[in-house]
Design an enzyme around this catalytic site. Structure first.
Site, PDB file in Angstrom:
ATOM      1  N   GLU A  92      -9.006  -0.463  18.211  1.00  0.00           N
ATOM      2  CA  GLU A  92      -9.785  -0.989  17.085  1.00  0.00           C
ATOM      3  C   GLU A  92      -8.902  -1.543  15.970  1.00  0.00           C
ATOM      4  O   GLU A  92      -9.224  -2.577  15.376  1.00  0.00           O
ATOM      5  CB  GLU A  92     -10.680   0.118  16.544  1.00  0.00           C
ATOM      6  CG  GLU A  92     -11.598  -0.333  15.430  1.00  0.00           C
ATOM      7  CD  GLU A  92     -12.434   0.821  14.878  1.00  0.00           C
ATOM      8  OE1 GLU A  92     -12.911   0.684  13.750  1.00  0.00           O
ATOM      9  OE2 GLU A  92     -12.587   1.829  15.576  1.00  0.00           O
ATOM     10  N   ASP A  93      -7.786  -0.859  15.686  1.00  0.00           N
ATOM     11  CA  ASP A  93      -7.012  -1.190  14.478  1.00  0.00           C
ATOM     12  C   ASP A  93      -5.657  -1.837  14.744  1.00  0.00           C
ATOM     13  O   ASP A  93      -4.909  -2.108  13.796  1.00  0.00           O
ATOM     14  CB  ASP A  93      -6.806   0.078  13.637  1.00  0.00           C
ATOM     15  CG  ASP A  93      -8.113   0.604  13.066  1.00  0.00           C
ATOM     16  OD1 ASP A  93      -9.023  -0.211  12.877  1.00  0.00           O
ATOM     17  OD2 ASP A  93      -8.221   1.821  12.834  1.00  0.00           O
TER      18      ASP A  93
END
Length: 752
Positions: A92-93
């Site tokens: 996600e990051d």
């Protein structure tokens, strides 16, 4: 994986090294045979890919996955789950892909990480749809590997522990989601300890005023309460020892959020909550549990109706204990829970306490039973196109208060509290539910809306060809029954709407001499796609429900065909009718504030605020097409919304129009105001009414009416109907009223 030396990756004296070593120590203590090298490599991967990233607190981002891994280690999770916990934010990051995770750590870790990863790359119409799809994806992944949701719960727990670093509006939103989804999910999985911490942390941000007030009240009782519990524990330990029952005794004061739930349900002061003080007896065997129960009832007088045997009949999440409430000297009540060590571990840690992680045998029979509700939910969600309906079902199904009923043959059917015979019928089989015509409870014929109680023996009468009634939705409680009824009604209503839509379109086409026969299905599909619909049937259903104008559809099929609408003899569009109405007529028929609402993509639909929830500017709203009346706009939190919106075709997007706010200058535009009823629960003392009216008038808020009820037990309810501009205005006013000395709560009554 080869061994890895992490020391060269830390700056000298880096506290992260000590924190990570503490994680490894916890894993060694709980799972001595697990592969620590997998965890080391995952931590190195985490350090490399999150390098330079910061949290809102200013700390290095890697502290978050490390703390999540620590929570998992304390839950005795395996090294695969802990490695996935360290990597859960990598996709996600960072620029890491699921394939990268699979290549480095294997398919199992990659599957878990993918299940936890949010759907941030997909665009959704609104935040509610986004949240619903995230939860749906997580639950789908959880069916094949429950570690997905355990990691997500650990992730949410650490985020809640550090929530003070975010902005207030984000704090409130995350805390609300925690109370509505994640704490109930922990409850459903039997993870009582984690659930309790999530609830108390969320309570602090969802209602900070009540949290602070309740904390002070409980702290005032704590000293005396702990002394009382110490006396009970000492007496009980002596009695158990004298009787030869091997057990340990613990005591506690009830958690803040649980206390608040009891206060809301029973409207009593804190010191009258019957299970404010609780004792737990943990024995070695099931027989000792019942022996200890007999000893307790012989020592203190039990409260009638407060005994529950969850050992003989476990809760759906497999929680087991004996519960009883006793009266001590001086009339003080306290609750006792009696369970074995194994039961205690399952009650505290739930599914994490005994989940098996073998390649050939991932799931035990008890684990399958614990996840049966989830598999059923996933089956139902295939019938739900509306994300809001999915979330409603999820919330209803995750936090049930159970009632235990029986078939005539003695099979136990567990239903939600206040369930009806119709809920019972659908729990047996969908076809039995659809065909239900009557019921007998304990041998007596009862109405279908009767409430079932613990121990009831229920017999269902059916008739072939019988169909569900819309009225059943007003009294059914189980998500299974409600979803099956909604699905049946939706299918039948849709078929009728398609038929009506065809007739309406034919009639309109004849009026404007348009030949529909020359337009193929492709033409109708094209128009449907312009409305964001799937195809011709969806378009016809929308017309039948009154959601789309036949004239607009004809004009899209054959541009310019409805120009006769502008002629004097033609039918006046509804939108023009609205514009010609006087303000007085609008207020009578549609209520003040209807002019501040608009329907997305439509300019000829009447719009009015539903009286059941009285939404005000700033609240999340949703529209429901009502035949002959236009679009009723409800607050998304309205209790009636879920009963209405099973017909997804009649749902329509609405929003608050961008009307100018008052500048406060003479002659400036005056904002729309909305009537709101507030009930102030306060101690009875002189001068209160004067203080309330002063606060309201100082805020430039108009008071429409005021009323009060006679004091009861020193408490009085004062009711104001005021005119508010929006949610922010109302929140500010409510907070100011709560600051008045003696005010216990300020409540908004949705219906005026």
């Amino acid at each position: 994986m080869p061994p890895v030396d992490l020391r060269k990756h830390y700056p000298e004296g880096d506290p992260l090294e000590q924190t990570f070593e503490h994680l490894l120590t916890t894993v060694r203590a709980n799972r001595p045979n697990d592969d620590l090298n997998l965890i080391r490599w995952a931590w190195l991967f985490c350090l490399q890919h999150h390098a330079g990233q910061k949290r809102a607190s200013g700390e290095p981002y890697v502290i978050h996955p490390l703390e999540v891994a620590q929570v998992l280690a304390e839950l005795k999770m395996d090294s695969t789950a802990i490695a996935a916990g360290l990597l859960h934010d990598a996709v996600e990051d960072t620029d890491v892909t699921p394939d990268d995770i699979a290549q480095r750590f294997g398919e199992q870790v990659a599957h878990i990480v993918e299940g936890v990863t949010k759907l941030d790359k997909i665009k959704f119409a609104n935040r509610e749809d986004h949240q619903a799809e995230n939860i749906r994806k997580m639950l789908l992944a959880m069916v094949t590997d429950v570690r997905v949701v355990i990691i997500k719960l650990a992730d949410r727990l650490h985020n809640m522990r550090t929530l003070e670093h975010l902005k207030p509006e984000k704090q409130e939103r995350i805390a609300r989601e925690t109370l509505e989804v994640y704490a109930p999910l922990a409850h459903r999985l039997g993870m009582g300890k984690l659930r309790g911490e999530l609830e108390d942390l969320a309570f602090r941000y969802t209602d900070p005023f009540t949290y602070t007030q309740l904390t002070a009240e409980v702290d005032a009782l704590r000293g005396e309460g702990e002394a009382f519990l110490n006396r009970i524990v000492t007496t009980l330990e002596t009695k158990l020892r004298d009787s030869g029952i091997v057990a340990r005794v613990e005591s506690r004061i009830k958690r803040l959020y649980s206390i608040q739930q009891k206060l809301n349900a029973h409207n009593v002061p804190v010191d009258q909550v019957f299970d404010l003080f609780a004792v737990r007896v943990i024995t070695q065997t099931e027989q000792d549990c019942y022996a200890a129960l007999g000893l307790l009832h012989a020592t203190w007088r039990p409260v009638p109706g407060r005994f529950k045997d969850f050992i003989a009949m476990p809760r759906p999440n497999l929680y087991q204990s004996l519960h009883t409430t006793l009266i001590a000297e001086g009339g003080h009540q306290f609750e006792v829970q009696i369970r074995t060590d194994d039961m205690h571990r399952v009650a505290e840690e739930g599914i994490a306490a005994h989940w098996k992680y073998k390649a050939t045998d991932n799931v035990s029979a008890k684990d399958e039973e614990r996840l049966a509700w989830l598999r059923q939910l996933i089956e139902w969600q295939r019938e739900m196109n509306d994300p809001n309906e999915f979330m409603s079902t999820l919330k209803m199904d995750m936090y049930p208060e159970e009632v235990y009923t029986f078939t005539p043959k003695g099979k136990v059917i567990v239903l939600p509290k206040d369930a009806s015979p119709v809920d019972f019928a659908y729990a047996i089989h969908t076809d039995v539910g659809h065909a239900t015509t009557g019921a007998k409870v304990n041998g007596r014929i009862v109405p279908l809306r009767s409430r079932l109680r613990n121990g009831d023996i229920v017999e269902i009468t059916t008739q072939s060809g019988h169909a569900p009634s819309r009225d059943w939705l007003s009294f059914t409680k189980s998500s299974r029954a409600r979803n099956k009824i909604k699905h049946w009604l939706n299918e039948n209503q849709r078929a009728r709407a398609i038929e009506i839509g065809k007739k309406l379109l034919d009639r309109e086409a004849r009026k404007y001499k348009v030949s529909l026969s020359k337009h193929s299905t492709t033409d109708f599909d094209r128009v449907a796609h312009e409305y964001g619909l799937g195809g011709e049937e969806d378009l016809l259903a929308g017309i039948g429900f009154g959601k789309y104008s036949t004239r607009q559809v004809l004009n899209k099929l054959e541009p310019g065909s409805t120009q006769l609408a502008e002629a004097p003899h033609a039918e006046t569009p509804v939108g023009n009718t609205m514009s010609q109405m006087s303000d007085a007529v609008k207020r009578v028929f549609f209520g003040k504030g209807s002019e501040s609402l608009q329907v997305e993509g439509q300019d000829d639909l009447l719009v009015y605020r539903a009286r059941c929830c009285n939404p005000i500017r700033g609240e999340a709203i949703i529209g429901y097409v009502t035949r002959g009346k236009g679009v009723a706009v409800h607050a998304r939190s309205c209790s009636n919304v879920q009963n209405l919106l099973y017909e997804a075709d009649r749902r329509i997007d609405v929003d608050w129009s961008a009307t100018p706010e008052s500048t406060g200058k003479t002659g400036g535009p005056k904002p729309t105001t909305y009537p709101v009823k507030l009930v102030i629960v306060c101690d009875d003392r002189s001068g209160l009414l004067k203080e309330f009216t002063a606060i309201i008038s100082d805020d430039n808020t108009n008071i429409r009416s005021v009323d009060s009820q006679p004091p009861r037990d020193g408490v009085v309810n004062v009711e104001f109907v005021i005119e508010t501009v929006d949610v922010r205005h109302l929140t500010r006013l409510t907070q100011n009223l709560r600051k008045v000395e003696g005010v216990r709560d300020v409540l908004r009554v949705q219906k005026i």
